[in-house]
Write a protein that holds these residues in place. Structure first.
Motif, short mmCIF file in Angstrom:
data_model
loop_
_atom_site.label_atom_id
_atom_site.label_comp_id
_atom_site.label_asym_id
_atom_site.label_seq_id
_atom_site.Cartn_x
_atom_site.Cartn_y
_atom_site.Cartn_z
N ASN A 47 79.37 46.90 8.73
CA ASN A 47 80.21 47.13 7.65
C ASN A 47 79.84 47.99 6.44
N ASP A 48 78.63 47.99 6.17
CA ASP A 48 77.95 48.80 5.11
C ASP A 48 77.86 50.18 5.47
N GLY A 49 78.25 50.72 6.81
CA GLY A 49 77.72 52.12 7.18
C GLY A 49 76.45 52.26 7.72
N ASP A 50 75.74 51.36 7.76
CA ASP A 50 74.07 51.54 8.34
C ASP A 50 74.21 51.04 9.90
N ASN A 63 69.22 51.27 10.58
CA ASN A 63 68.87 52.76 10.46
C ASN A 63 67.59 53.21 11.28
N GLU A 64 66.52 53.90 10.42
CA GLU A 64 65.32 54.31 11.11
C GLU A 64 64.53 53.39 12.14
N GLU A 65 64.60 51.96 11.19
CA GLU A 65 63.92 51.03 11.94
C GLU A 65 64.78 50.62 13.16
N ALA A 66 65.85 50.73 13.07
CA ALA A 66 66.79 50.16 14.42
C ALA A 66 66.54 51.07 15.78
#
Lengths: 311, 125
Positions: free
Chosen positions: A250-253, A229-232
């Motif tokens: 797979n987890d939607g992140d 997410n944000e870190e990505a």
């Protein structure tokens, strides 16, 4: 343990205590070594050497730059020159003009011996600048007001000697639009030039590589722990555009993935953020078809010469 | 009694290209060769290949002066082989290596599985 790949290799016999056999093995090298050509244009080649020591890649780079021969103008006989450029400056500029001719068809000339058709190309340059009588009255630019106000490399005229006319189709400058000098009405240049075969070691004008032939280590970016997410997004911003891609897992992140490490400049910006667990290191080697081949053949020849001396 | 040798004095000449410099007469496991008209291009790759030989304990090269076209190559072996044989083997291995690089490069060039621009001449020899 297999020793890590470093710029300067340390994988030599007796360097490690675990009796790992690191001695030279041609079969192992053949298995491990790979060439990946990524791009070929008229003037550029881009390829990877995988599994090659920097010393060998550097030898090839040095050989291509300094020892693969080309033809270049070496002697200029000035018959007439009243242009703005002094004889020696003009002669120097002429020397730097790349000539489109296969140097392998020529021999090296020996100093003190008379030039022959096997080692010398002769060129002529005869330019006279005059007023353009057809120019419009309000013309301002010298190229409109005068004829031959700029002398270009296309003005170089090849004078075939001996059997050269049958051997070569047309010898001219690689680029036809190099301005050699500028003139004004009444000025005249009349030169005769001898081009010989030489190597970059002697003068850069003989170097076949115009942009510096270079190689670099291909950056390798390993993500040790998933970055989400944000870190990505922050992680992505630490690298050059196109290096990191954000994909939905797979987890939607959103997860950061390395897609093209070649584009990275190894800015090390990522190390300013201690929260990322990554390992940026280098592996494989990276340099610019015929020059490369000539370089490799020349290096083989070099080794054979030393071997001959030892016998 | 043998006469003292000047440091770096040439004692054996292998033609105009290679010379053997002064060494300890009692120790034939080490030698310094001086190779003329060569520089880092050959020096560094030859050093690498010599170091890859398990019987060579030390291999190093230096350019005594940047404007003189020559380099000194120091080879020390574990005694099982002579430095001259190590140098010969190093050169053979280097030739094999460059030949392999050439063959693979040539093969990959002919495959043409790379970005090929219209004006490129991949078949030019």
């Amino acid at each position: 343990m297999i020793p890590p790949m470093k710029v300067s290799s340390i994988d030599f016999p007796n360097n490690f205590s675990n009796n790992l056999d690191l001695s030279w093995d041609l079969e192992a090298f053949k298995k491990n070594f790979n060439v990946v050509i990524t791009k070929l244009t008229k003037l550029n080649i881009e390829f990877d050497f995988i599994g090659l020591d920097a010393s060998i890649a550097n030898s090839l780079r040095r050989y291509m730059l300094a020892e693969v021969p080309t033809m270049a103008i070496e002697t200029v006989y000035v018959k007439y020159n009243d242009g703005i450029m002094a004889d020696e400056v003009l002669a120097h500029r002429l020397g730097l003009v790349p000539l489109k001719v296969d140097p392998r068809q020529f021999e090296f000339s020996t100093p003190g011996e008379n030039p022959t058709d096997l080692n010398t190309l002769v060129f002529k340059l005869d330019a006279f600048c005059r007023k353009n009588t057809k120019a419009l009255k309000d013309a301002v630019h010298p190229s409109e007001k005068y004829l031959n106000s700029s002398v270009y490399s296309s003005n170089l005229e090849w004078v075939p000697q001996g059997e050269q006319a049958e051997k070569f189709e047309d010898v001219k400058a690689v680029d036809e639009d190099i301005i050699l000098t500028k003139m004004r009405p009444g000025q005249q240049i009349n030169l005769e030039m001898f081009a010989v075969k030489g190597v970059g070691q002697d003068h850069v004008k003989f170097s076949p590589i115009t942009k510096p032939g270079c190689y670099r280590l291909l950056p390798e970016i390993k993500i040790l722990k998933p970055i989400l997410n944000e870190e990505a997004k922050l992680f992505q911003s630490c690298f050059s555009k196109g290096v990191i891609d954000l994909v939905e897992n797979n987890d939607g992140d959103l997860e950061a993935k390395v897609v093209n490490p070649r584009l990275d400049t190894v800015s090390r910006n990522v190390f300013m953020h201690p929260e990322f667990e990554v390992d940026v290191e280098s592996s494989g080697i990276y340099p610019p078809h015929v020059i490369v081949k000539e370089g490799l053949l020349g290096l083989i020849e070099k080794c054979k010469k030393i071997k001959e001396a030892l016998e | 009694m043998s006469a003292m040798l000047e440091p770096g004095q040439i004692i054996t000449t292998f033609g105009p290209k290679v010379q053997l410099l002064e060494q300890n007469e009692n120790d034939d496991s080490c030698a310094t060769f001086q190779i003329k008209d060569e520089d880092h291009t050959l020096g560094n790759s030859l050093r690498y290949m010599l170091m890859k030989n398990p019987n060579v304990t030390l291999a190093g090269y230096s350019l005594p002066h940047p404007s003189e076209a020559r380099f000194n190559l120091r080879i020390q072996t574990d005694g099982t082989i002579k430095p001259l044989d190590a140098l010969n083997k190093g050169l053979d291995d280097l030739i094999d290596m460059f030949q392999e690089i050439y063959d693979k490069f040539d093969y990959k060039l002919k495959l043409k599985d790379y970005i090929l621009e219209e004006d490129a001449e991949p078949d030019a020899e």
